[in-house]
Enzyme design. Structure first.
Site, PDB file in Angstrom:
ATOM      1  N   TYR A 172      -4.926   4.686   0.353  1.00 26.89           N
ATOM      2  CA  TYR A 172      -5.986   3.812  -0.156  1.00 26.89           C
ATOM      3  C   TYR A 172      -5.599   3.179  -1.490  1.00 26.89           C
ATOM      4  CZ  TYR A 172      -8.464   6.559   3.357  1.00 26.89           C
ATOM      5  OH  TYR A 172      -8.827   7.200   4.516  1.00 26.89           O
ATOM      6  N   HIS A 173      -4.360   2.658  -1.546  1.00 29.00           N
ATOM      7  CA  HIS A 173      -3.868   2.005  -2.759  1.00 29.00           C
ATOM      8  C   HIS A 173      -3.373   0.586  -2.476  1.00 29.00           C
ATOM      9  CE1 HIS A 173      -2.683   6.322  -4.270  1.00 29.00           C
ATOM     10  NE2 HIS A 173      -3.999   6.114  -4.298  1.00 29.00           N
ATOM     11  N   PRO A 174      -4.170  -0.279  -1.853  1.00 33.02           N
ATOM     12  CA  PRO A 174      -3.712  -1.651  -1.636  1.00 33.02           C
ATOM     13  C   PRO A 174      -3.608  -2.409  -2.954  1.00 33.02           C
ATOM     14  CG  PRO A 174      -6.028  -1.469  -1.063  1.00 33.02           C
ATOM     15  CD  PRO A 174      -5.540  -0.072  -1.365  1.00 33.02           C
TER      16      PRO A 174
ATOM     17  N   ASP B 295       0.854  -1.183   0.000  1.00 37.47           N
ATOM     18  CA  ASP B 295       0.000   0.000   0.000  1.00 37.47           C
ATOM     19  C   ASP B 295       0.891   1.234   0.000  1.00 37.47           C
ATOM     20  OD1 ASP B 295      -2.319   1.557   0.107  1.00 37.47           O
ATOM     21  OD2 ASP B 295      -2.480   1.445   2.292  1.00 37.47           O
TER      22      ASP B 295
END
Length: 550
Positions: free
Chosen positions: A467-469, A293
């Site tokens: 919020y970039h998994p 992330d």
């Protein structure tokens, strides 16, 4: 319910693309299944309202991590889209492909022919860039990409100017020849409306008789017959149902949902499944591993001039903004407000950018509320090539129980050093002469935060997820890979994965654009279409990157 040629689980950034492309020729029947419902809400469609759907149970899975040891035991919010369009209906609409070398890195990790030259034609196929097409950009794809309100607030251009004064480059198009540098930021907005994959891809496809879309249904497991996946089991209004696929089941449930469904189905690392009381159907140790992330924090300053969005955050002004948007689809309601940006390298010896900036002419929190009284501005900054790795692991055979999520943020020393660079380099940029007429006191981190130890403590207590998994079912050929370059799950027939979980490593930027590209290319692979030819184009690399940071 009848059998379908293809079943797609998840109507998100990838699933909507697949639903469109797999039904395009009219030859195949496709079922698209989504746990959420309609995306018609004004809070989804109006770009400026982006903080609302992300924090609304109706539109997002409100996941939280386990206590993160590198963040002092904090549990981090990890929302994922639960609505038509998936996370493209709740995200910040920022369009960043990533650096060309990110995709070359994928190929080096074992994702054969997923290098930049092979990915570029699919980026172009997906987009309609407002400035027109060239050898880097597309002009006739479903996904509208533009520059928002053209940086009308003077602070946007001031940020770019300050970056240049600090010794960095100015780039006219970070999604083209040169990502490195400062310039205008691109967003997926069309005619003032969020241009999610639901709007861009799914709505046109829903007019076709060979596409069926069902919403508010939850897939609890895959149906296996030996080593073949033949369909899915799902829950619809409390009733257990099944549907079969004649060709493939395609998981597009995202980097949290996809590994969770696999594990609930008995597909995953043997020890993880046994710990959860699940019978092992297919031992695949990489499922849920390699999770990555992006973190970021807000560098906030008071502004000496009353020109920021802080003057628009009361309910009266928000009402005016909303009314103008409803009537004209224009004004401050038609932008995400991230209209300038930067991509730089954290240190000499780094060959492509690993730090990203989003500039915002306001000092505010992610929930849309003001950070303090008065006017201010902020820049979101993060170190985007983490070496820390986490996991997604089911804890029960019950679908409704959330999986265990642990990113292990800042567990690698390089990640800690990267955020030290974020603090020092950003402070240097904002202190350039370009900001002299605007820059007030430094609110966060604050001038007192200067030593390594002070920076480390600030980062531990202040960073948030961007919020970039991704990367939890990585593509490759090694023992921890879950899918091959053909998107087929290793060792199983009839099952593919197409979403950001199959990224081998995370890219330097927001993840919506590369997820859409992956789905575009995967659609041709699944249909057996001739793949678009690789396009070998020059890409900027700083000539002195080994010795110089800028």
């Amino acid at each position: 319910m009848p059998d379908y040629d293809y079943i797609i689980v998840g109507a998100g950034s990838a699933g909507c693309v697949l639903a469109n492309r797999l039904t395009e020729n009219g030859k195949h029947s496709v079922l698209l299944m989504e746990a959420g419902g309609s995306d018609k809400s004004i809070f989804i469609q109006m770009p400026t309202a982006l903080s609302i759907p992300m924090n609304t149970d109706k539109y997002a899975w409100q996941y939280h991590t386990q206590p993160e040891p590198g963040l002092g035991g904090r549990r981090m919010h990890c929302p994922r889209g639960k609505v038509l369009g998936g996370s493209s209906s709740i995200n910040g609409m920022v369009y960043v492909r990533g650096h060309a070398r990110d995709f070359d890195e994928w190929a080096e990790e074992g994702a054969l022919d997923w290098d930049y030259a092979h990915c570029l034609p699919y980026f172009k196929k997906a987009e309609s860039w407002i400035m027109g097409g060239d050898k880097y950009r597309g002009d006739s794809g479903p996904l509208a990409v533009n520059n928002g309100n053209e940086m009308q607030n003077p602070l946007y251009r001031t940020f770019v100017k300050a970056g240049v004064e600090a010794g960095y480059l100015e780039t006219p198009d970070y999604n083209g020849f040169n990502q490195e540098g400062f310039g205008a930021m691109h967003m997926t907005v069309k005619d003032g409306v969020r241009w999610s994959t639901a709007n861009a891809y799914l709505r046109p496809a829903m007019k076709r008789s060979n596409l069926t879309v069902i919403t508010n249904v939850t897939v609890d497991k895959l149906i296996l017959e030996g080593k073949s996946v033949t369909g899915v089991s799902y829950i619809d209004a409390g009733q257990n149902k099944q549907v079969k696929a004649k060709r493939d089941v395609i998981l597009s449930a995202g980097p949290i949902g996809t590994p969770h469904i696999l594990q609930l189905s008995g597909i995953g690392a043997e020890d993880d499944l046994k710990d959860a009381g699940i019978n092992v159907q297919h031992d695949l140790p990489g499922v849920g591993k390699n999770l990555q992330d992006h973190l970021e924090f807000y560098f906030q300053y008071e502004c000496k001039q009353p020109i920021t969005l802080n003057g628009q955050l009361d309910w009266f002004h928000k009402g005016l903004i909303g009314a103008k948007w409803l009537l004209t689809k224009s004004g401050l309601g038609a932008t995400n407000h991230f209209e300038s940006c930067g991509f730089i390298r954290s240190k000499a010896g780094t060959s492509w950018p690993d730090i990203q900036y989003h500039f915002l002419p306001a000092a505010m929190r992610y929930d849309g509320k003001s950070a303090f009284d008065g006017h201010g501005f902020q820049v979101h900054v993060g170190h985007n090539k983490p070496k820390s790795r986490g996991h997604v692991k089911t804890v029960s055979s019950v679908q409704s129980e959330p999986p265990e999520i642990l990113f292990n943020y800042l567990q690698h020393s390089d990640d800690v050093e990267g955020f030290r660079a974020c603090v020092r380099l950003t402070r240097d940029i904002i202190e350039q002469a370009a900001f002299d007429d605007y820059r007030g006191d430094e609110i966060q981190p604050g001038k007192a935060i200067a030593t390594d130890a002070e920076i480390d403590e600030f980062v531990r207590t202040s960073v948030e997820s961007a919020y970039h998994p991704s990367c939890s079912c990585k593509m490759g050929t090694d023992d921890m890979a879950v899918v091959g370059p053909d998107t087929k799950v290793h060792g199983l027939k009839g099952l593919r994965i197409v979403d950001s979980s199959i990224f081998p490593t995370t890219t330097n930027g927001n993840l919506n654009a590369p997820t859409i590209m992956v789905a575009e290319r995967a659609a041709d692979i699944i249909l057996g279409n001739p793949l678009l030819s690789a396009e070998h184009v020059p890409v900027f690399e700083h000539e002195n990157w080994r010795e110089k940071q800028r």
